[in-house]
Design a protein around this motif. Structure first.
Motif, short mmCIF file in Angstrom:
data_model
loop_
_atom_site.label_atom_id
_atom_site.label_comp_id
_atom_site.label_asym_id
_atom_site.label_seq_id
_atom_site.Cartn_x
_atom_site.Cartn_y
_atom_site.Cartn_z
N ASP A 1 0.82 -1.21 0.00
CA ASP A 1 0.00 0.00 0.00
C ASP A 1 0.86 1.26 0.00
O ASP A 1 0.60 2.22 -0.75
CB ASP A 1 -0.93 0.01 1.21
N CYS A 2 1.89 1.28 0.84
CA CYS A 2 2.78 2.44 0.90
C CYS A 2 3.54 2.62 -0.41
O CYS A 2 3.72 3.74 -0.90
CB CYS A 2 3.76 2.30 2.07
N ARG B 1 2.56 1.77 -3.35
CA ARG B 1 1.66 2.26 -4.40
C ARG B 1 1.32 3.74 -4.17
O ARG B 1 1.09 4.47 -5.14
CB ARG B 1 0.39 1.41 -4.46
N ASP B 2 1.30 4.18 -2.92
CA ASP B 2 1.14 5.61 -2.65
C ASP B 2 2.32 6.39 -3.23
O ASP B 2 2.16 7.49 -3.78
CB ASP B 2 1.05 5.86 -1.14
N ILE B 3 3.52 5.82 -3.12
CA ILE B 3 4.72 6.46 -3.66
C ILE B 3 4.66 6.50 -5.19
O ILE B 3 5.02 7.50 -5.82
CB ILE B 3 5.98 5.72 -3.17
N ASP C 1 1.97 6.68 -6.95
CA ASP C 1 1.01 7.74 -7.28
C ASP C 1 1.66 9.11 -7.19
O ASP C 1 1.43 9.98 -8.06
CB ASP C 1 -0.20 7.67 -6.34
N GLU C 2 2.48 9.33 -6.17
CA GLU C 2 3.15 10.62 -6.00
C GLU C 2 4.17 10.86 -7.12
O GLU C 2 4.33 11.99 -7.60
CB GLU C 2 3.85 10.68 -4.64
N THR D 1 1.84 7.40 6.70
CA THR D 1 0.52 7.54 6.09
C THR D 1 0.67 8.15 4.69
O THR D 1 1.74 8.60 4.30
CB THR D 1 -0.37 8.45 6.94
N THR D 2 -0.43 8.18 3.96
CA THR D 2 -0.42 8.80 2.64
C THR D 2 -0.01 10.27 2.74
O THR D 2 0.74 10.78 1.90
CB THR D 2 -1.82 8.70 1.99
N GLU D 3 -0.48 10.94 3.80
CA GLU D 3 -0.16 12.35 4.00
C GLU D 3 1.33 12.55 4.27
O GLU D 3 1.93 13.52 3.76
CB GLU D 3 -0.98 12.92 5.17
N ILE E 1 3.76 10.59 3.22
CA ILE E 1 4.43 10.34 1.95
C ILE E 1 4.35 11.57 1.06
O ILE E 1 5.33 12.00 0.45
CB ILE E 1 3.83 9.11 1.24
N GLN E 2 3.16 12.17 1.00
CA GLN E 2 2.98 13.36 0.18
C GLN E 2 3.85 14.52 0.67
O GLN E 2 4.44 15.26 -0.13
CB GLN E 2 1.51 13.78 0.18
#
Length: 315
Positions: free
Chosen positions: A218-219, A221-223, A225-226, A252-254, A256-257
């Protein structure tokens, strides 16, 4: 002399009932032309077979001279064969319109076949990080199942296991990497396909990629996306911090962003060229370290062409 030992040696039954020609024939490895339709690829073969310029040259060579070095297969027991070494040769035969592939048929266990497959493919001139990663993992797994035996390999460097040596060290010595580098490559197998492709393209370097490999899917895939949103990849320092947050259960996604949103001087106004796409347009005769110079000259030539065309159209 009465006490002299006789030099006469009794012939063996083999010598008595077979000719030299028959004995020589018995020593030859079984080599035969096998229909392509009966040859299956090696399961999870980690090395890609590309229809590139090298493949075109191989096809032409096979059309003119045939397959000089036989591929290696092992019998599967159902009348079919498993390809151990020679996936490019098989593909070239298909493109050349041939129906068979000259093969050396060898009795191998699954682990013996895996070790031979990896070693034979490491002779390629260009190997992607992802190919190395899965190849190293397959070989280490095979050696572990063998109880770390290496006497079944074909590489002289990898003789019987030396006391005190780790499996990764033995593999590295046999294939030209340090044991730490072998471990780094194996870590890459934990990356999601998108991140692994970025590594192959050179957009993410080895050390940042290793840090990312410790994150869950999950982490990761968040990366991804970023990266798609910002068109920038994380630095080594950023991946170290992301791994630390992850191990503390705080990634969290936040987060990572926020980390990915930091400005990195080395990525200001950065132009990204996809390695695989660019390399296909560059002649194989151009060394990798001269790629940038070749691309710049090509762009200068194209810019000159556009100027001449603009001048002609304005007349």
């Amino acid at each position: 002399m009465a006490g002299r030992k006789s030099d006469f040696v009794l012939p063996t039954l083999d010598d008595l009932f077979s000719t030299q020609e028959m004995r020589d024939e018995a020593k030859l490895t079984r080599i035969r032309d096998i229909p392509l339709e009966l040859i299956d690829s090696f399961p999870d073969h980690p090395f890609k077979v590309r229809d590139d310029e090298d493949m075109t040259q191989l096809v032409e060579s096979i059309k003119e001279r045939g397959v000089i070095t036989p591929a290696t297969v092992r019998p599967k027991g159902d009348g079919r064969y498993e390809l151990v070494s020679g996936h490019r040769r098989k593909r070239a035969c298909e493109l050349a319109g041939m129906n068979t592939l000259r093969c050396e048929v060898v009795e191998l266990t699954r682990d013996e076949a895996t070790i031979l497959m990896v070693e034979s493919n490491f002779q390629r001139s260009q190997i992607l990080p992802s190919e190395k990663a899965f190849a190293y993992k397959m070989r280490l797994d095979a050696m572990s199942r063998q109880g770390k035996r290496t006497d079944l390999t074909s590489t002289p460097v990898a003789g019987k296991l030396e006391r005190g040596k780790e499996t990764a060290e033995i593999v590295g010595e046999a294939l030209g990497d340090s044991k730490d580098q072998v471990r780094r490559f194996v870590r890459l197998t934990n990356l999601v396909p998108e991140l692994l492709q970025f590594v192959d393209e050179g957009r993410i370097k080895m050390r940042p990629a290793v840090e990312l490999s410790y994150l869950d899917e999950d982490c990761q895939r968040d990366i991804v996306d970023e990266i798609d949103m910002t068109d920038s990849t994380p630095s080594h320092d950023q991946t170290i911090r992301m791994r630390k947050f992850f191990e503390e259960g705080k990634l969290t996604t936040e987060v990572i962003q926020a980390i990915m949103g930091e400005e990195k001087p080395n990525q200001k106004e950065k132009i990204v060229l996809r390695g695989e796409r660019v390399r296909q347009l560059i002649p194989k005769s151009v060394p990798l370290n001269q790629t940038e110079d070749y691309v710049c000259k090509a762009l200068e030539h194209y810019a000159s062409f556009l100027r001449r065309r603009a001048e002609r159209d304005s007349r």
